[in-house]
Design a protein around this motif. Structure first.
Motif, PDB file in Angstrom:
ATOM      1  N   UNK B 210       0.867  -1.174   0.000  1.00 55.50           N
ATOM      2  CA  UNK B 210       0.000   0.000   0.000  1.00 55.50           C
ATOM      3  C   UNK B 210       0.902   1.222   0.000  1.00 55.50           C
ATOM      4  N   UNK B 218      -9.855   1.051   1.594  1.00 54.76           N
ATOM      5  CA  UNK B 218     -10.996   0.139   1.555  1.00 54.76           C
ATOM      6  C   UNK B 218     -10.965  -0.758   0.332  1.00 54.76           C
ATOM      7  N   UNK B 219     -10.384  -0.287  -0.774  1.00 51.87           N
ATOM      8  CA  UNK B 219     -10.377  -1.122  -1.972  1.00 51.87           C
ATOM      9  C   UNK B 219      -9.538  -2.374  -1.750  1.00 51.87           C
ATOM     10  N   UNK B 220      -8.299  -2.193  -1.282  1.00 53.17           N
ATOM     11  CA  UNK B 220      -7.449  -3.363  -1.102  1.00 53.17           C
ATOM     12  C   UNK B 220      -7.962  -4.234   0.044  1.00 53.17           C
ATOM     13  N   UNK B 222     -11.075  -4.656   0.804  1.00 50.33           N
ATOM     14  CA  UNK B 222     -12.196  -5.431   0.268  1.00 50.33           C
ATOM     15  C   UNK B 222     -11.664  -6.674  -0.420  1.00 50.33           C
ATOM     16  N   UNK B 223     -10.567  -6.491  -1.160  1.00 51.60           N
ATOM     17  CA  UNK B 223      -9.975  -7.646  -1.843  1.00 51.60           C
ATOM     18  C   UNK B 223      -9.483  -8.662  -0.814  1.00 51.60           C
TER      19      UNK B 223
END
Lengths: 305, 380
Positions: B210, B218-220, B222-223
């Motif tokens: 990151x 939040x995107x990573x 979520x993954x």
């Protein structure tokens, strides 16, 4: 994961939309890209924190946190609104009849000034909002909705609806549309153009402040948060059609969703990791400017006689 | 004015300038105390990691003050020359250049971040100045054959692999997701952690970076969530770690977050708020309940500076080690002092410090802490 990305994207996008509105409204009436607007958003986050701490210190939360929060928003919007008016009055108005480049560079200068003043006063550390909202999670299938996300979307959409009604139905809103369409004729019609411009800056900055508080509550506040957010919101405004109010709202939401989806789905396919999601906004900006510079909903072009 | 007048004016101006410059020069030189021994330092004193940088500086300053109170070293007082490297490698190099040209600087305590210590150490090595880092854990720091580079803390090979063992054996986690902050420290630590986990047979289902300074993870996350791990390991510092903890909560992720010494600071607790509960971090010093020297140090530090930071005791010991080495060398020669540091056997706040042939300390214990009721507590 798709629905969760959608939720994340809408939350992020509604914040972009609020900031983009500030850019688009100012461009609409002055044809000026207010590069200082990203810092207005940042200042709003800091001032919101200050007001909140002050109110909590005065034990006003006995009236309920909802009341305290509402007051924080209102007071911060007013303060930051006046900051925007002051910036217009002292930095941009003297350059109103200068070639377009002058106020643009001035805006960059104001941006640098604001960022550094805040850094000197508040330091470079991270400022964390006290937790006011309940940390409630609603799990609906694969999606996890947190209260803060609903709060952000609710406040953003509510604010945008109020703004839309204001511009459409009130006399002041009509005056703003008139000045955006043709400044000289509007002044001939008896509209005080200076006042209308100040009002526009006030509203745009107040919206930026709302965005700042929302992001501050969800994440945290840092003195350099305005830079990237401002650039992305500007991209969103261009994407939706700079000068177009619904366009800014649409552009913000589209950009937020695109960023989230791209970082999970698109980027891995072209061999990039998700850190490149910031670059996505700028790639979109370049593509829009090359292919359709007027944006999705088109620019408000003044009618020429 | 006629020519004579003009010449006269210029002459007067010139004389005045010379007088002022001379005065400034003389006063400036007189300002520097007669005979001191300087210890240079680099750490982030501003920026998002300013707190641990200041804490490290204060720890060193405490040692300097204590030593001076007892008579100094070789009859001279120690002076700490601390510079702000903003955890930027370029700043660190600039500071190293500055410090090496000051002939009174005999040793360096620093830097804090691996990304800064590594390039700065090249400069100190060229100048032959001994460098003891209180906090640089990156493995390559001592693996370049520099005989003047030491560290009082252990390295990430030890920290990462011990953490891997801990996660697999103690916590019984099998599916492990790993994030890092792409810095020399964070990525290095995460890699060593993955090595440790894999040695035991755990499954590393994700290893991604990151960006430092970013806000929205939040995107990573979520993954990560969609891959269903048992635990998330983060190699990095507390500004990002705090955000991760908060956002994991926002996404309803119930798995614990565990990290390295970069998370072990009260700032992590402040940034993550109540979402820090249940998070874990490895650290290199025993808790004060187990080590009375730490408790004593904490008291002394608190009287002068307030709450201590994670690297304050290390900086304190580093200064003492340097002072002892100078006493043993009995001469203000950078090379001799470096040679004496290599022979150190010093019992200090963090325990017994002795260096191996690479400059690593033989004190390699790792301790694990968990956040309970808003505080880091020793994990039994």
């Amino acid at each position: 994961m798709v629905l969760q990305s959608l939720v994340n994207g809408l939350t992020l996008g509604s914040v972009y939309a609020l900031i983009a509105l500030g850019y688009t409204m100012v461009y609409g009436i002055l044809e000026l890209i207010n590069f200082a607007h990203g810092e207005i958003y940042m200042v709003g986050a800091y001032i919101g924190y200050g007001v909140l701490i002050m109110m909590m210190g005065m034990n006003l939360h006995i009236f309920g946190y909802g009341f305290t929060l509402a007051m924080v928003f209102v007071i911060t919007m007013i303060l930051v609104g006046f900051l925007g008016v002051a910036i217009e009055r002292f930095a941009y108005r003297p350059l109103r009849d200068s070639p377009r480049l002058a106020p643009l560079i001035c805006a960059v200068g104001v941006s640098i000034f604001l960022q550094n003043i805040v850094m000197l006063i508040c330091g470079t550390g991270t400022v964390v909002y006290p937790e006011i909202l309940p940390n409630a999670n609603f799990a609906i299938g694969d999606v996890n909705l947190n209260f803060i996300q609903l709060f952000i979307m609710g406040v953003s959409f509510g604010t945008m609806i109020v703004l839309h009604l204001f511009i459409k139905n009130t006399k002041l809103g009509k005056a703003m549309r008139a000045v955006a369409q043709d400044r000289t004729t509007a002044s001939l019609m008896g509209i005080n153009v200076d006042v209308i411009i100040s009002v526009t800056f006030f509203i745009g900055s107040a919206l930026g402040a709302v965005a700042g508080i929302l992001v501050g509550m969800r994440f945290d506040v840092e003195y350099n948060m305005g830079y990237l957010a401002g650039l992305k919101a500007f991209t969103a405004a261009v994407l939706g059609g700079i000068g177009n109010v619904p366009g800014a709202m649409l552009g913000g939401l589209v950009l937020g969703i695109a960023e989230n989806f791209a970082s999970i789905y698109l980027l891995p396919y072209i061999g990039l990791t998700h850190e490149y999601k910031d670059a996505l906004a700028f790639v979109i900006l370049i593509i829009v400017l090359i292919v359709k510079p007027s944006g999705i909903l088109g620019e408000r072009i003044p009618e020429k006689v | 004015m006629n020519r004579k007048r003009i010449c006269g004016n210029y002459l007067r101006f010139f004389a005045g300038a010379v007088a002022v410059l001379t005065a400034v020069f003389v006063l400036g030189c007189a300002g520097e105390k007669a005979d001191v021994i300087k210890i240079g330092m680099g750490s982030p004193l501003t920026g998002d990691q300013a707190k641990i940088g200041q804490d490290m500086k204060n720890g060193a300053q405490l040692a300097v003050d204590d030593i001076n109170q007892k008579g100094g070293v070789l009859g001279k007082n120690l002076v700490l020359v601390a510079h702000d490297d903003k955890h930027e490698p370029r700043e660190a190099v600039a500071i190293a250049q500055k410090l090496k040209t000051d002939k009174k600087v005999m040793a360096i305590v620093g830097h804090l971040n691996s990304a800064c210590s590594l390039p700065a150490s090249n400069i100190y090595h060229q100048a032959g100045i001994v460098m003891i880092s209180p906090s640089t854990t990156n493995v390559t720091f001592t693996k370049r054959g520099y005989r003047n580079v030491f560290r009082v803390c252990t390295n990430d090979a030890v920290q990462g692999q011990t953490s891997g063992k801990f996660v697999y054996e103690r916590l019984k986690k099998r599916r492990i997701a790993t994030l890092h902050d792409k810095t020399a420290y964070g990525q290095g630590l995460a890699k060593e952690f993955v090595k440790g986990v894999k040695d035991f047979g755990g499954d590393v289902i994700l290893f991604e970076g990151i960006t430092q300074g970013d806000k929205d993870y939040t995107a990573i996350l979520t993954k990560v969530r969609s891959l269903n791990p048992d635990i998330l390991y983060f190699g990095g510092m507390y500004p990002e770690g705090g955000k991760l903890a908060k956002q994991m909560s926002e996404l309803g992720m119930k798995i614990p977050l565990i990290g390295g010494d970069g998370l072990f600071d009260s700032e992590f607790l402040r940034i993550a708020g109540r979402h820090a509960e249940g998070c874990m971090a490895s650290f290199l010093v025993a808790p004060k309940e187990k080590m009375p020297s730490v408790a004593d140090f904490e008291k002394a530090y608190r009287e002068k500076f307030g709450e201590m930071g994670p690297y304050s005791p290390y900086a304190y010991d580093a200064v003492y080690i340097i002072a002892e080495a100078i006493k043993r060398a009995n001469v203000l020669d950078r090379k001799k002092i470096a040679e004496e540091v290599a022979k150190t056997s010093y019992n200090g706040v963090v325990g017994l410090t002795m260096f191996d042939e690479f400059g690593d300390t033989l004190n390699k214990e790792i301790f694990f802490y968990i956040v309970k009721d808003g505080k880091f507590v020793f994990f039994e």
